[in-house]
Design a protein around this motif. Sequence first.
Motif, PDB file in Angstrom:
ATOM      1  N   VAL A  18       0.594  -1.263  -0.062  1.00 22.13           N
ATOM      2  CA  VAL A  18      -0.080  -0.137   0.032  1.00 22.13           C
ATOM      3  C   VAL A  18       0.900   1.090   0.079  1.00 22.13           C
ATOM      4  N   GLU A  19       0.961   2.083  -1.096  1.00 21.28           N
ATOM      5  CA  GLU A  19       1.721   3.139  -1.389  1.00 21.28           C
ATOM      6  C   GLU A  19       0.622   4.444  -1.154  1.00 21.28           C
ATOM      7  N   ALA A  20       1.618   5.182  -0.199  1.00 17.75           N
ATOM      8  CA  ALA A  20       0.715   6.527   0.068  1.00 17.75           C
ATOM      9  C   ALA A  20       1.444   7.726  -0.555  1.00 17.75           C
ATOM     10  N   CYS A  21       0.634   8.364  -1.282  1.00 20.55           N
ATOM     11  CA  CYS A  21       1.327   9.400  -2.201  1.00 20.55           C
ATOM     12  C   CYS A  21       0.806  10.880  -1.707  1.00 20.55           C
ATOM     13  N   PRO A  22       1.833  11.848  -1.987  1.00 21.87           N
ATOM     14  CA  PRO A  22       1.612  13.081  -1.271  1.00 21.87           C
ATOM     15  C   PRO A  22       0.399  13.710  -2.064  1.00 21.87           C
ATOM     16  N   THR A  23      -0.149  14.489  -1.071  1.00 18.41           N
ATOM     17  CA  THR A  23      -1.628  15.349  -1.615  1.00 18.41           C
ATOM     18  C   THR A  23      -1.366  16.287  -2.531  1.00 18.41           C
ATOM     19  N   ARG A  24      -2.071  16.246  -3.573  1.00 16.18           N
ATOM     20  CA  ARG A  24      -1.959  17.236  -4.832  1.00 16.18           C
ATOM     21  C   ARG A  24      -2.897  18.358  -4.212  1.00 16.18           C
ATOM     22  N   ARG A  25      -2.414  19.387  -4.823  1.00 17.18           N
ATOM     23  CA  ARG A  25      -3.228  20.784  -4.458  1.00 17.18           C
ATOM     24  C   ARG A  25      -3.577  21.718  -5.408  1.00 17.18           C
ATOM     25  N   GLU A  26      -4.518  22.481  -5.417  1.00 16.12           N
ATOM     26  CA  GLU A  26      -4.562  23.608  -6.443  1.00 16.12           C
ATOM     27  C   GLU A  26      -3.765  24.638  -6.352  1.00 16.12           C
ATOM     28  N   ALA A  27      -3.944  25.659  -7.178  1.00 13.32           N
ATOM     29  CA  ALA A  27      -2.835  26.578  -6.977  1.00 13.32           C
ATOM     30  C   ALA A  27      -2.954  27.597  -5.898  1.00 13.32           C
ATOM     31  N   ASP A  28      -4.339  27.394  -5.519  1.00 12.49           N
ATOM     32  CA  ASP A  28      -4.431  28.538  -4.068  1.00 12.49           C
ATOM     33  C   ASP A  28      -4.068  27.584  -3.008  1.00 12.49           C
ATOM     34  N   PRO A  66     -20.953  32.149  -4.937  1.00 12.31           N
ATOM     35  CA  PRO A  66     -20.005  33.197  -4.807  1.00 12.31           C
ATOM     36  C   PRO A  66     -18.938  33.158  -3.679  1.00 12.31           C
ATOM     37  N   GLY A  67     -17.752  33.275  -3.947  1.00 14.10           N
ATOM     38  CA  GLY A  67     -16.465  33.301  -2.963  1.00 14.10           C
ATOM     39  C   GLY A  67     -16.316  32.303  -2.408  1.00 14.10           C
ATOM     40  N   ASP A  68     -16.944  30.894  -2.347  1.00 14.60           N
ATOM     41  CA  ASP A  68     -16.770  29.808  -1.924  1.00 14.60           C
ATOM     42  C   ASP A  68     -15.261  29.329  -1.976  1.00 14.60           C
ATOM     43  N   ARG A  69     -14.722  29.185  -3.383  1.00 14.29           N
ATOM     44  CA  ARG A  69     -13.485  28.753  -3.374  1.00 14.29           C
ATOM     45  C   ARG A  69     -12.454  29.719  -2.458  1.00 14.29           C
ATOM     46  N   ASP A  70     -12.825  31.076  -2.558  1.00 15.00           N
ATOM     47  CA  ASP A  70     -11.933  32.139  -1.945  1.00 15.00           C
ATOM     48  C   ASP A  70     -11.931  31.647  -0.521  1.00 15.00           C
ATOM     49  N   ARG A  71     -13.044  31.206  -0.035  1.00 17.74           N
ATOM     50  CA  ARG A  71     -13.193  30.959   1.458  1.00 17.74           C
ATOM     51  C   ARG A  71     -12.447  29.437   1.885  1.00 17.74           C
ATOM     52  N   ALA A  72     -12.467  28.623   0.951  1.00 25.76           N
ATOM     53  CA  ALA A  72     -12.050  27.300   1.008  1.00 25.76           C
ATOM     54  C   ALA A  72     -10.457  27.260   1.478  1.00 25.76           C
ATOM     55  N   ARG A  73      -9.655  28.104   0.739  1.00 25.38           N
ATOM     56  CA  ARG A  73      -8.388  28.179   1.013  1.00 25.38           C
ATOM     57  C   ARG A  73      -7.825  28.535   2.045  1.00 25.38           C
TER      58      ARG A  73
END
Length: 293
Positions: free
Chosen positions: A178-188, A202-209
């Motif tokens: 079982v191999e665990a691979c690093p979390t991939r992230r969005e640019a933000d 509106p604004g959900d992605r900005d708040r999520a970061r």
Amino acid sequence: MLDTLITDMRTLHAVADLRQRVRGWKRNGLTVGLVPTMGALHDGHLSLVRTALRATDRVIVSIFVNPTQFDNPADLETYPRVMEEDTRLLAEAGAHVLYAPTVAEMYPAGFATTISVRGVSEGLCGGHRPGHFDGVATVVCKLFLQSQADAAFFGEKDFQQVHVVRRMAADLDIPIRVEACPTRREADGLAMSSRNRRLTGPGDRDRARALPQALAEAARAIAGGQPAGPVLAATREHLLAAGFSDVEYLELRREADLAPMAGFNGQPARLLAAAWLAGVRLIDNVPVPAAGA
């Protein structure tokens, strides 16, 4: 290792067909990798496929929205299903088999077995989603046995899940790595997740970061010697002020076995969190860097 980038990816739906294909590979001395998913693929999933292609000769990607790991029927109903797009992405990535069983194939009439993993499944997501990890352990065990894979690849975003799967495979003597691979992230900085598609307000992605940013700041503070309790309390308040409606958990755990930690003692540790934003449950985790790192 043979060249694995081919264009004739096969989509299989039956256990018997999958096993027949794997038997042929293994007769030819080829190693097999498995990437279990629930579809709605993003680059985090595809990075697992790329890792599997480098590590093994033939790669199976499973897509199965597993009903037994959902504690909320509404969540199961709204989980994104985009099989045509997923199939295209996997073919372009070079996967050899897309395994997409039906619910009836995975859980035929009379199915009555559940696998429960104590210890690492307790608390965190397991504490807030009753039965979730029983469903995960059961379906992943079946995928391991159905595929007879030599290695399976999971993302570290679901850090507790990796521990549950490793414990299950070790306890049941399933011969798989079982191999665990690093979390991939969005640019933000937001951890890639199929659920991110539901952050449409509106604004959900900005708040999520705010979630990955707050975790990173808390990890640095704790590694720098600040007491964990006050740091986590302040981080929780920061997330609520940033627009999250609830913070299910925010905890410091030992990386090796997920044991709770009252404070950072230099051992490898993780900060893990689950929080709700706009009706979407987001999870993330970050390592606590060792002193001087």
